[in-house]
Design a protein around this motif. Structure first.
Motif, PDB file in Angstrom:
ATOM      1  N   GLU A 114       0.888  -1.224   0.014  1.00 31.57           N
ATOM      2  CA  GLU A 114       0.280   0.011  -0.152  1.00 31.57           C
ATOM      3  C   GLU A 114       0.868   1.123   0.029  1.00 31.57           C
ATOM      4  OE1 GLU A 114      -3.153  -0.077   3.106  1.00 31.57           O
ATOM      5  OE2 GLU A 114      -3.960  -1.630   2.191  1.00 31.57           O
ATOM      6  N   ALA A 115       2.051   1.089  -0.611  1.00 26.33           N
ATOM      7  CA  ALA A 115       2.823   2.308  -0.733  1.00 26.33           C
ATOM      8  C   ALA A 115       2.437   3.400  -1.864  1.00 26.33           C
ATOM      9  CB  ALA A 115       4.152   1.906  -1.261  1.00 26.33           C
ATOM     10  N   LEU A 116       2.381   4.476  -1.069  1.00 25.10           N
ATOM     11  CA  LEU A 116       2.105   5.656  -2.140  1.00 25.10           C
ATOM     12  C   LEU A 116       3.260   6.415  -2.634  1.00 25.10           C
ATOM     13  CD1 LEU A 116      -0.832   7.386  -0.145  1.00 25.10           C
ATOM     14  CD2 LEU A 116      -1.032   5.890  -2.184  1.00 25.10           C
ATOM     15  N   TRP A 117       4.019   5.637  -3.346  1.00 26.74           N
ATOM     16  CA  TRP A 117       5.627   5.677  -3.726  1.00 26.74           C
ATOM     17  C   TRP A 117       5.587   6.964  -4.925  1.00 26.74           C
ATOM     18  CZ3 TRP A 117       7.836   3.141  -8.604  1.00 26.74           C
ATOM     19  CH2 TRP A 117       9.129   3.510  -8.545  1.00 26.74           C
ATOM     20  N   GLY A 118       6.481   7.768  -4.362  1.00 29.91           N
ATOM     21  CA  GLY A 118       6.867   9.001  -5.183  1.00 29.91           C
ATOM     22  C   GLY A 118       6.810   8.930  -6.746  1.00 29.91           C
ATOM     23  N   ARG A 119       7.972   8.101  -7.097  1.00 27.63           N
ATOM     24  CA  ARG A 119       8.229   8.349  -8.620  1.00 27.63           C
ATOM     25  C   ARG A 119       7.074   7.417  -9.331  1.00 27.63           C
ATOM     26  NH1 ARG A 119      13.208   6.805  -8.453  1.00 27.63           N
ATOM     27  NH2 ARG A 119      13.050   4.556  -8.936  1.00 27.63           N
ATOM     28  N   TYR A 149      12.844   9.494   2.949  1.00 25.38           N
ATOM     29  CA  TYR A 149      13.826  10.515   2.369  1.00 25.38           C
ATOM     30  C   TYR A 149      13.250  11.240   1.355  1.00 25.38           C
ATOM     31  CZ  TYR A 149      15.010   6.863  -1.198  1.00 25.38           C
ATOM     32  OH  TYR A 149      15.111   5.734  -1.802  1.00 25.38           O
ATOM     33  N   LEU A 150      13.735  12.494   1.090  1.00 27.56           N
ATOM     34  CA  LEU A 150      13.356  13.200  -0.053  1.00 27.56           C
ATOM     35  C   LEU A 150      13.874  12.702  -1.119  1.00 27.56           C
ATOM     36  CD1 LEU A 150      13.979  16.242   1.867  1.00 27.56           C
ATOM     37  CD2 LEU A 150      11.823  15.803   1.057  1.00 27.56           C
ATOM     38  N   GLU A 151      13.155  12.608  -2.401  1.00 27.25           N
ATOM     39  CA  GLU A 151      13.600  11.972  -3.635  1.00 27.25           C
ATOM     40  C   GLU A 151      13.180  12.825  -4.869  1.00 27.25           C
ATOM     41  OE1 GLU A 151      14.410   9.753  -6.738  1.00 27.25           O
ATOM     42  OE2 GLU A 151      12.290  10.397  -6.491  1.00 27.25           O
ATOM     43  N   VAL A 152      14.514  13.212  -5.566  1.00 26.72           N
ATOM     44  CA  VAL A 152      14.318  14.180  -6.614  1.00 26.72           C
ATOM     45  C   VAL A 152      13.885  13.707  -7.886  1.00 26.72           C
ATOM     46  CG1 VAL A 152      15.949  15.873  -7.713  1.00 26.72           C
ATOM     47  CG2 VAL A 152      16.363  15.330  -5.559  1.00 26.72           C
ATOM     48  N   SER A 153      13.932  12.525  -8.327  1.00 22.96           N
ATOM     49  CA  SER A 153      13.157  12.103  -9.581  1.00 22.96           C
ATOM     50  C   SER A 153      11.766  12.123  -9.666  1.00 22.96           C
ATOM     51  CB  SER A 153      13.765  10.617 -10.018  1.00 22.96           C
ATOM     52  OG  SER A 153      13.147   9.710  -9.385  1.00 22.96           O
ATOM     53  N   ALA A 154      11.198  11.967  -8.572  1.00 22.04           N
ATOM     54  CA  ALA A 154       9.732  12.006  -8.294  1.00 22.04           C
ATOM     55  C   ALA A 154       9.384  13.488  -8.370  1.00 22.04           C
ATOM     56  CB  ALA A 154       9.179  11.410  -7.220  1.00 22.04           C
ATOM     57  N   SER A 155      10.107  14.352  -7.521  1.00 22.21           N
ATOM     58  CA  SER A 155       9.782  15.740  -7.433  1.00 22.21           C
ATOM     59  C   SER A 155       9.875  16.536  -8.825  1.00 22.21           C
ATOM     60  CB  SER A 155      10.646  16.302  -6.467  1.00 22.21           C
ATOM     61  OG  SER A 155      10.559  15.751  -5.285  1.00 22.21           O
ATOM     62  N   ASN A 167      20.238  12.530  -4.997  1.00 14.79           N
ATOM     63  CA  ASN A 167      19.049  12.290  -4.193  1.00 14.79           C
ATOM     64  C   ASN A 167      17.898  11.506  -5.157  1.00 14.79           C
ATOM     65  OD1 ASN A 167      19.823  13.033  -1.621  1.00 14.79           O
ATOM     66  ND2 ASN A 167      19.805  15.227  -2.255  1.00 14.79           N
ATOM     67  N   VAL A 168      18.532  10.756  -6.157  1.00 15.17           N
ATOM     68  CA  VAL A 168      17.649  10.124  -7.032  1.00 15.17           C
ATOM     69  C   VAL A 168      17.676   8.422  -6.224  1.00 15.17           C
ATOM     70  CG1 VAL A 168      17.134   9.005  -9.306  1.00 15.17           C
ATOM     71  CG2 VAL A 168      17.928  11.302  -8.860  1.00 15.17           C
ATOM     72  N   SER A 169      16.367   7.958  -6.317  1.00 18.69           N
ATOM     73  CA  SER A 169      16.397   6.470  -5.826  1.00 18.69           C
ATOM     74  C   SER A 169      16.623   5.664  -6.873  1.00 18.69           C
ATOM     75  CB  SER A 169      15.021   6.126  -5.140  1.00 18.69           C
ATOM     76  OG  SER A 169      14.141   6.113  -6.084  1.00 18.69           O
ATOM     77  N   PHE A 170      17.487   4.387  -6.892  1.00 17.20           N
ATOM     78  CA  PHE A 170      17.613   3.220  -7.560  1.00 17.20           C
ATOM     79  C   PHE A 170      16.292   2.837  -8.429  1.00 17.20           C
ATOM     80  CE2 PHE A 170      19.290  -0.871  -8.842  1.00 17.20           C
ATOM     81  CZ  PHE A 170      19.889  -0.408  -9.947  1.00 17.20           C
TER      82      PHE A 170
END
Length: 389
Positions: free
Chosen positions: A235-240, A299-305, A348-351
């Motif tokens: 149930e993850a509201l995942w950023g990217r 953590y804060l994630e830049v690709s999604a942002s 700050n980009v997640s793999f």
């Protein structure tokens, strides 16, 4: 803005690189913005996984796939190509076009990989390249890969596109990633080659994915759904994952050009607005979003942002979103730009992130420069460049 992001350490030990808002948007000229975009491209085409740390093992076959380095064929490079195409469209820069053509010429000469949802991603840019150049050799690839998505790829209950990858079959699973990696390319090829059935299938996939992935409580999207066990995994509201939706809806609607009162258009725009309203609520004070959007301890994630900034700003520009949302898009963009280091690498980009069984899975994903981080930042920067036109 003067906010400074201190070193952010999640409970699972993944640490953000600190940044300071030192390049405000209102202080950047067109030349500054174009220079930033070209620096992002230069770093993108020179990306390599020198240590092999981020190579992903294939369950059978005994070898690993390099999704970080530029000279490979995966969804990561596919998104990278699309970011560069947007820059070429607005600048006509021939060096950028050459990077795109060189990548395809090298990969096609080497031989295309196994077809799946993710390896379809480069076909979106190839369709635009074929439209621009008329290079006949590209057409056969577009036809072959689109037919695979239409008739060859495994399907779920209700005939959804099963999110099969080189790593996993993912039987019975829908992922929000699919809209970006396979549905957008299918729609573009359908429009370009005058295949209405492709466009209709793309429309249906948008509706099906929204039906099963939308979180009615928040307006955001779950990463995935399984028809076999009928749940949303962790149930993850995942950023990217959410950012793929924010990107895909404006891109899709601009591509297929539905009338203002078309029911699908109205439905997709209301879906986008609900998501952006939730993003407004969860945006961090420094402008970024967390990798689990509703979890301030992740953590804060830049690709999604960057994806959110692009989709919001484009949505406002095209009249898909109310102008009230421009401010959060600009705030996000400014924070994203200030996560680009002096070498043009986005921090700050997640793999790459497969489906997680719980929320901790997402909190533990490592941070590293990736082609899609470069490209999603590039998309947002290029969208901002349009204000100078």
């Amino acid at each position: 803005m003067t906010d400074v992001l201190s070193v952010f350490l999640s409970p699972n030990g993944v640490k953000n690189t600190p940044f300071e808002i030192k390049t405000p948007l209102d202080g950047m000229t067109l030349d500054d913005t174009k220079a930033l975009a070209l620096n992002l491209v230069d770093s993108l085409v020179h990306l390599k996984d020198e240590s092999g740390e981020f190579r992903v093992p294939i369950p059978t076959g005994g070898f690993k796939v390099d999704s970080k380095s530029w000279n490979n064929w995966e969804w990561t490079q596919g998104v990278g190509l699309y970011g560069m195409w947007h820059l070429f469209e607005i600048t006509g820069d021939q060096t950028v076009l050459s990077h795109i053509q060189d990548w395809f010429n090298f990969q096609l000469a080497k031989g295309t990989p196994t077809k799946n949802v993710n390896s379809m991603a480069p076909m979106l840019t190839l369709a635009y390249l074929y439209e621009h150049t008329g290079e006949i050799k590209y057409r056969a690839y577009l036809e072959s890969w689109a037919e695979f998505i239409m008739h060859g790829i495994p399907r779920t209950t209700e005939n959804g596109i099963q999110h099969i990858t080189f790593r996993q079959v993912n039987e019975g699973q829908l992922w929000d990633d699919t809209l970006m990696m396979s549905v957008l390319p299918l729609a573009k090829i359908g429009v370009l080659l005058n295949r209405p059935a492709y466009v209709e299938e793309a429309k249906r996939q948008f509706l099906l994915h929204i039906k099963y992935l939308a979180d009615r409580r928040t307006g955001l999207f779950f990463h995935g759904w399984t028809f076999i066990e009928r749940h949303h995994f962790g149930e993850a509201l995942w950023g990217r994952g959410n950012s793929w939706v924010t990107i895909a809806i404006p891109e899709f609607l601009q591509l297929i050009q539905l009338p203002p009162d078309d029911s699908l258009r109205v439905f997709l725009l209301s879906t986008l607005e609900q998501q952006v309203e939730a993003l407004k609520k969860y945006q961090d004070s420094n402008g970024l979003w967390h990798t689990l959007i509703d979890d301030p301890d992740s953590y804060l994630e830049v690709s999604a942002s960057a994806g959110f900034a692009f989709g919001i700003l484009k949505g406002v520009r095209l009249g898909y979103l109310d102008s009230q949302y421009r401010e959060i898009g600009l705030k996000g963009l400014e924070a994203v730009i200030n996560n680009v280091n002096e070498k043009g690498l986005v921090q700050n980009v997640s793999f790459g992130t497969p489906m997680g069984a719980d929320k901790d899975f997402y909190r533990k994903i490592k941070l590293t420069a990736m082609p899609y981080g470069q490209a999603m930042t590039l998309l947002s920067v290029v969208e901002h460049m349009r204000k100078y036109l």
